[in-house]
Design a protein around this motif. Structure first.
Motif, PDB file in Angstrom:
ATOM      1  N   ASP A 381       8.680 -18.077  20.318  1.00  0.00           N
ATOM      2  CA  ASP A 381       8.274 -17.142  21.020  1.00  0.00           C
ATOM      3  C   ASP A 381       9.228 -15.880  20.993  1.00  0.00           C
ATOM      4  O   ASP A 381       8.738 -14.576  20.771  1.00  0.00           O
ATOM      5  CB  ASP A 381       8.144 -17.241  22.844  1.00  0.00           C
ATOM      6  N   SER A 385       8.837 -12.276  18.957  1.00  0.00           N
ATOM      7  CA  SER A 385       9.126 -10.900  19.721  1.00  0.00           C
ATOM      8  C   SER A 385      10.148 -10.158  18.850  1.00  0.00           C
ATOM      9  O   SER A 385      10.178  -8.862  18.667  1.00  0.00           O
ATOM     10  CB  SER A 385      10.128 -11.049  21.009  1.00  0.00           C
ATOM     11  N   GLU A 408      -0.370 -25.869  22.617  1.00  0.00           N
ATOM     12  CA  GLU A 408       0.555 -24.676  22.645  1.00  0.00           C
ATOM     13  C   GLU A 408       0.785 -24.167  21.403  1.00  0.00           C
ATOM     14  O   GLU A 408       1.156 -23.128  20.907  1.00  0.00           O
ATOM     15  CB  GLU A 408       1.818 -25.067  23.500  1.00  0.00           C
ATOM     16  N   ARG A 412      -0.491 -20.606  19.036  1.00  0.00           N
ATOM     17  CA  ARG A 412       0.692 -19.702  18.449  1.00  0.00           C
ATOM     18  C   ARG A 412       0.546 -19.583  16.999  1.00  0.00           C
ATOM     19  O   ARG A 412       0.577 -18.546  16.215  1.00  0.00           O
ATOM     20  CB  ARG A 412       1.973 -20.378  18.769  1.00  0.00           C
ATOM     21  N   TYR A 442      -4.924 -18.524  26.607  1.00  0.00           N
ATOM     22  CA  TYR A 442      -4.279 -17.379  27.458  1.00  0.00           C
ATOM     23  C   TYR A 442      -2.801 -17.137  26.421  1.00  0.00           C
ATOM     24  O   TYR A 442      -2.530 -15.954  26.568  1.00  0.00           O
ATOM     25  CB  TYR A 442      -3.927 -17.805  28.916  1.00  0.00           C
ATOM     26  N   ILE A 443      -2.480 -18.216  25.836  1.00  0.00           N
ATOM     27  CA  ILE A 443      -1.299 -17.894  24.910  1.00  0.00           C
ATOM     28  C   ILE A 443      -1.668 -16.630  24.032  1.00  0.00           C
ATOM     29  O   ILE A 443      -0.930 -15.918  23.649  1.00  0.00           O
ATOM     30  CB  ILE A 443      -1.072 -19.178  24.094  1.00  0.00           C
ATOM     31  N   GLU A 445      -3.755 -14.289  24.338  1.00  0.00           N
ATOM     32  CA  GLU A 445      -3.579 -12.913  25.388  1.00  0.00           C
ATOM     33  C   GLU A 445      -2.351 -12.508  25.523  1.00  0.00           C
ATOM     34  O   GLU A 445      -2.060 -11.323  25.705  1.00  0.00           O
ATOM     35  CB  GLU A 445      -4.448 -13.307  26.624  1.00  0.00           C
ATOM     36  N   GLU A 446      -1.313 -13.466  25.838  1.00  0.00           N
ATOM     37  CA  GLU A 446      -0.153 -13.015  26.184  1.00  0.00           C
ATOM     38  C   GLU A 446       0.891 -12.673  25.081  1.00  0.00           C
ATOM     39  O   GLU A 446       1.634 -11.779  25.062  1.00  0.00           O
ATOM     40  CB  GLU A 446       0.553 -14.104  27.070  1.00  0.00           C
ATOM     41  N   LEU A 447       0.620 -13.365  24.074  1.00  0.00           N
ATOM     42  CA  LEU A 447       1.827 -13.237  22.998  1.00  0.00           C
ATOM     43  C   LEU A 447       1.170 -12.264  21.967  1.00  0.00           C
ATOM     44  O   LEU A 447       1.797 -11.553  21.014  1.00  0.00           O
ATOM     45  CB  LEU A 447       2.036 -14.637  22.290  1.00  0.00           C
ATOM     46  N   PRO A 449      -1.832  -9.818  22.019  1.00  0.00           N
ATOM     47  CA  PRO A 449      -2.916  -9.117  22.604  1.00  0.00           C
ATOM     48  C   PRO A 449      -3.807  -8.548  21.713  1.00  0.00           C
ATOM     49  O   PRO A 449      -4.993  -8.369  21.801  1.00  0.00           O
ATOM     50  CB  PRO A 449      -2.238  -7.977  23.540  1.00  0.00           C
ATOM     51  N   TYR A 452      -6.009 -11.453  20.259  1.00  0.00           N
ATOM     52  CA  TYR A 452      -7.071 -11.661  21.322  1.00  0.00           C
ATOM     53  C   TYR A 452      -8.033 -10.605  21.423  1.00  0.00           C
ATOM     54  O   TYR A 452      -9.492 -11.035  21.921  1.00  0.00           O
ATOM     55  CB  TYR A 452      -6.145 -11.880  22.660  1.00  0.00           C
TER      56      TYR A 452
END
Length: 467
Positions: A381, A385, A408, A412, A442-443, A445-447, A449, A452
């Motif tokens: 992660d 970033s 998970e 990713r 949701y991974i 959606e969060e990482l 967007p 997604y």
């Protein structure tokens, strides 16, 4: 031999040291030289022992005992060929001298020929004619068996030492060491109980008995044993420390502190006691005193990494991450191969949003063998970033070797391949992730967007849920 016990020996030593200062050669009989050499060897003054041997052999060139001291020096200096040569000469003169066999065994031991050393010591044992020499030989044989990891045999010989001298605490410690290595706690308890029947006020045995009960988590009996050790010797620091550990296990933190503080009054403060007091105050919710004792710990021993890590965890818990970072660096500087420290270093840097340092910490954690899934994911992660997409993919592929078919990881990888416009791989990992557990979408959606929000991606997720 200790010179303080004999005026004659004191005089010999004074005359010898005076001779060295003045360069006047004085005469000593061979026994005097032996006592002088033994004194210097016992206090670790090897250079002076060598001078005494040299002068002694100049005055008494045929003395077997002085030549044996010369052999002892050669063994210490690892000059084993020289030692062998002298021992062969001495064997021709006195083949029944047990000390020749002892020194020969020392040479063999230095060469890692421990079985031969044992056999040689057993010959010396047959030649021995007094209990004191037997005890020393039993101890030497026991040590050779320890070198061979033959703990049952070692234990047998150390027990023989104790049978000759019930106050030989060195032998007692070695016996318990053997029991511990063999995981024979119950046997050790039985042995110590029998020993204490004959020596009821032996604080060392009570202390060791308490440690055995502690090992099998019988804290009530452990506490009683340490109390008896203290009754036998109320200045026995080790017993108070061990009693404090038991009281901590029983969550009697105030009583534990009291025992640790007794050790501070009896002797120089130890970093262990100070650290344990700090932890006890922390358990009691007294943060001010806890951190005071953590600081006292590192003041007492600046190289104790456990002290620095205690301060780190204290500030980390308080969410004072800047201070936590300062102290975790102190711990890592002392022990740079400790995986727990690097993991904490990574987490603290992550909290401070120092992403490059956090990534370095997680990478080092993995290199040191911490293969927890969360470590892989956290590093991945951070790499995302930082825009290091290829590195993140490589990290996740490595993770998948340890954790195959893990949603998970799959989600990713899907997000990363979509980001790099590698659609075929992206669709493969997305579908695989949805098959494994569609709740983890949701991974994306969060990482990722942007990924997604793609219509095609939302359709695949929606169709999966309908199915």
């Amino acid at each position: 031999m200790e010179f303080s016990r004999s005026d004659e020996n004191n005089l010999s030593l004074t005359r010898f040291e005076s001779m060295l200062k003045t360069n006047n050669v004085l005469f000593f009989d061979s026994n005097e030289f032996e006592n002088i050499i033994q004194h210097y060897l016992e206090i670790g003054k090897i250079a002076l022992a060598k001078k005494a041997i040299k002068l002694g052999l100049e005055q008494h060139p045929t003395s077997v005992n002085l030549k044996l001291f010369q052999v002892e020096i050669y063994v210490i200096e690892n000059k084993l060929e020289h030692a062998d040569k002298i021992l062969d000469e001495l064997y021709e003169i006195e083949p029944s001298n047990e000390e020749i066999y002892v020194q020969k065994a020392n040479v063999l031991s230095k060469r890692d020929e421990h079985e031969m050393a044992i056999n040689t010591l057993k010959i010396a044992l047959k030649l021995s004619n007094n209990d004191e020499d037997d005890s020393d030989l039993y101890a030497l044989i026991g040590m050779e068996y320890l070198f061979l990891d033959k703990f049952e045999e070692a234990k047998e010989y150390f027990i023989k030492c104790l049978e000759l001298d019930m106050h030989d605490y060195s032998a007692l410690y070695n016996i318990i060491y053997c029991f511990d290595f063999l995981d024979q706690n119950e046997e050790a308890i039985n042995f110590l109980t029998q020993y204490l029947d004959s020596n009821p006020y032996c604080e060392v045995a009570w202390h060791q008995l308490g440690k055995q009960y502690f090992a099998i988590k019988d804290y009530k009996k452990a506490l009683a044993a340490f109390d008896f050790a203290i009754i036998s010797d109320d200045t026995f620091v080790g017993a108070y420390l061990e009693k404090g550990k038991v009281l901590e296990k029983q969550q009697q933190y105030n009583n534990a502190i009291e025992n640790y503080k007794i050790t501070l009054a009896l002797d120089e403060p130890t970093s262990f006691a100070l650290l344990r007091i700090g932890h006890c105050y922390e358990k009691l919710g007294n943060d001010d005193l806890a951190v005071q004792y953590f600081y006292k710990t590192v003041h007492e021993d600046p190289l104790l990494d456990k002290g620095w890590i205690a301060i780190t965890k204290f500030y980390n818990k308080k969410r004072n991450f800047q201070k936590a970072l300062y102290y975790i660096n102190k711990a890592i500087n002392i022990d740079c191969e400790n995986v727990i420290y690097w993991k904490l270093y990574a987490q603290i840097n992550h909290q401070l949003n120092f992403l490059e340092e956090a990534e370095r910490g997680y990478k080092k954690t993995l290199e040191l063998g911490n293969y927890e899934l969360q470590t892989w994911l956290s590093r991945s992660d951070i790499l995302i970033s930082l825009g290091e997409f290829e590195a993140s993919i490589y990290n996740l592929i490595q993770a998948a070797e340890f954790y195959p078919e893990t949603p998970e990881i799959e989600f990713r990888l899907a997000g990363l391949y979509f980001t790099l416009h590698e659609s075929e791989k992206a669709h493969y990992h997305l579908k695989n992730g949805l098959l494994l557990d569609d709740e983890f979408y949701y991974i994306l959606e969060e990482l990722f967007p942007k990924v997604y929000n793609k219509i095609s991606v939302k359709e695949i997720i929606s169709n999966s849920k309908k199915a």
